[in-house]
Enzyme design. Structure first.
Site, PDB file in Angstrom:
ATOM      1  N   HIS A 239      35.837  35.725  53.031  1.00 18.05           N
ATOM      2  CA  HIS A 239      36.954  36.274  52.264  1.00 18.05           C
ATOM      3  C   HIS A 239      37.512  37.484  52.987  1.00 18.05           C
ATOM      4  O   HIS A 239      36.765  38.262  53.592  1.00 18.05           O
ATOM      5  CB  HIS A 239      36.479  36.699  50.865  1.00 18.05           C
ATOM      6  N   TYR A 242      43.924  42.333  52.859  1.00 17.69           N
ATOM      7  CA  TYR A 242      44.472  43.587  53.375  1.00 17.69           C
ATOM      8  C   TYR A 242      45.799  43.831  52.672  1.00 17.69           C
ATOM      9  O   TYR A 242      46.609  42.917  52.543  1.00 17.69           O
ATOM     10  CB  TYR A 242      44.622  43.534  54.901  1.00 17.69           C
ATOM     11  N   GLY A 388      50.926  38.008  37.747  1.00 19.32           N
ATOM     12  CA  GLY A 388      51.036  37.330  39.035  1.00 19.32           C
ATOM     13  C   GLY A 388      51.022  35.820  38.906  1.00 19.32           C
ATOM     14  O   GLY A 388      50.722  35.259  37.856  1.00 19.32           O
ATOM     15  N   ILE A 390      49.599  32.412  38.949  1.00 18.94           N
ATOM     16  CA  ILE A 390      48.220  32.018  38.668  1.00 18.94           C
ATOM     17  C   ILE A 390      47.581  31.255  39.827  1.00 18.94           C
ATOM     18  O   ILE A 390      46.423  31.493  40.190  1.00 18.94           O
ATOM     19  CB  ILE A 390      48.160  31.176  37.370  1.00 18.94           C
TER      20      ILE A 390
END
Length: 430
Positions: A239, A242, A388, A390
């Site tokens: 994972h 940034y 956001g 989904i």
């Protein structure tokens, strides 16, 4: 039976998480009735177990408010009004933020930039544009390298929002090497309550600069995130994320990190991953690696399990202690280190032999991955609170996972060996 269908495994696991959360909420606001039943604030009744308590429904069971069922001596009487009120509150919050789960519009081709032209004092427009450009460059390079290793192309979705921003999501599913690999770019404009802003930071830093208590904070955010789940249990999950944040009040900061989550321990692989990122850290600040490695071990702890999600890497947040240009250069080098840090490990193990028992252990560790992401992950919480998309928020979840009741690996096994590393974080490089 030990072997179950993957869909059933993940379904039962998700159901367990949902029931656990529901029971916690119910018991927090409950009272005892004169018949011994436990009454909860949402009008759900839990009755004492009887010797033979049948599953039944009232004649009015077509009405959800009047549905009564019993299993193992527990009777639930949910009120749809409570659920509808909660859904309405979530919708109101999304409207107030300026974005919502369905406010995006799909487009055939990504525009040259998702960053809008803002004429506002305090906005670092150059950094906003350059951070997005670097995220796009890194997304192309990483996806090309992963696709070359797997032999399967990524599917791309591009969307924009009326108020500015949007995203580019790329997902590789059912590949030869990767069960699922995703890499998603997001540019977000919105506003959020100050408590939601706090959830987006790690140290409780004051990011509501310039705003009165209770006032919503307009923000800009840009980030690139990825999770890759290989098929082979000997190859680790990876994972990274940034990101760059600004508020209209003039606060700004960088965050990010890369971490590795194996199901089986090959020390030379973990050393390689950590050494690659230590070299990047040392190039920018000799104190970065020890500080950010410790931060990753703490952040990726599954508190209710007393263990880490994986074997760490680096993690940093709220970084604004030096010129933005210097932190941007560090983020850029971290993204560029991903391919050499991770893909050689996958290439090394993608064809390793494994047993059904080892596959099931991998799926149990993926279950831990799901638990962390849905309960603790700051990016998931932030995405859900700010409305956001989904599919992008939950892109990190594996396609299959497994939960076994009270499972503990046998002493002396490879599974027990890596569990010790999850419970007692180690130093992997000098």
């Amino acid at each position: 039976q030990k072997s179950r269908g993957a869909h059933r495994e993940v379904g039962l696991g998700m159901l367990g998480l949902a029931l656990s959360a529901a029971c916690t909420a119910f018991l927090a606001t409950s009272s005892i009735g004169n018949n011994g039943a436990l009454r909860c604030a949402s009008d759900v009744w839990l009755y004492p177990r009887a010797a033979a308590f049948p599953v039944h429904a009232t004649p009015a069971s077509r009405d959800l408010d009047n549905l009564v069922c019993a299993a193992h001596g527990v009777v639930h009487r949910p009120r749809t009004s409570v659920l509808l009120a909660e859904a309405a509150a979530a919708t109101d919050e999304q409207k107030a933020s300026g974005i919502s789960w369905d406010s995006h519009e799909y487009v055939e081709k990504a525009p040259d930039t998702l960053v809008r032209d803002d004429d506002m004092s305090g906005a670092n427009m150059d950094m906003r544009r350059r951070f997005e450009e670097n995220c796009r460059r890194a997304q192309n390079n990483i996806c090309n390298a992963v696709s070359e290793l797997d032999g399967t192309p990524f599917k791309e979705d591009v969307w924009t929002r009326p108020g500015g921003g949007g995203g580019i999501s790329r997902v590789l599913s059912n590949g030869n090497v990767f069960e699922k690999a995703g890499c998603s770019l997001s540019v977000v404009y919105g506003s959020m309550p100050q408590d939601a802003l706090q959830s987006a930071t790690s140290r409780g830093a004051d990011r509501a600069k310039g705003y009165a208590e209770g006032e919503r904070v307009p923000f800009f955010a840009c980030g690139l995130s990825s999770v890759m789940h290989p098929r082979n249990p000997m190859a680790p999950t990876m994972h990274f994320n940034y990101r760059y944040f600004e508020t209209d009040g003039g606060a700004w900061w960088f965050g990010g990190g890369s971490d590795i989550t194996p199901a089986y321990l090959f020390e030379e692989d973990i050393q390689h991953f950590h050494q690659t990122y230590k070299d990047v850290c040392d190039k920018h600040d000799p104190e970065y690696y020890s500080k950010f490695k410790k931060w990753a071990d703490e952040y990726f702890t599954i508190k209710h399990r007393g263990e880490t999600r994986g074997l760490g890497g680096i993690f940093f947040d709220d970084q604004n202690d030096r010129e933005p240009e210097k932190i941007f250069a560090f983020s850029k080098d971290c993204l560029d280190a991903l391919v050499p840090a991770y893909l050689p490990i996958v290439a090394k193990h993608k064809d390793d032999a494994f047993t059904q028992q080892q596959k099931e252990w991998q799926l149990m560790r993926r279950g831990r991955y799901v638990e962390f992401n849905l309960v603790y992950d700051r990016g998931t919480v932030f995405g859900l609170k700010t409305g956001g998309r989904i599919e992008s928020i939950l892109m990190s979840l594996p396609e299959t996972a497994r939960w076994e009741y009270n499972h503990s690996p046998a002493e002396g096994t490879p599974e027990a060996e890596i569990m010790d590393a999850f419970k007692n974080p180690r130093e992997w490089v000098k």
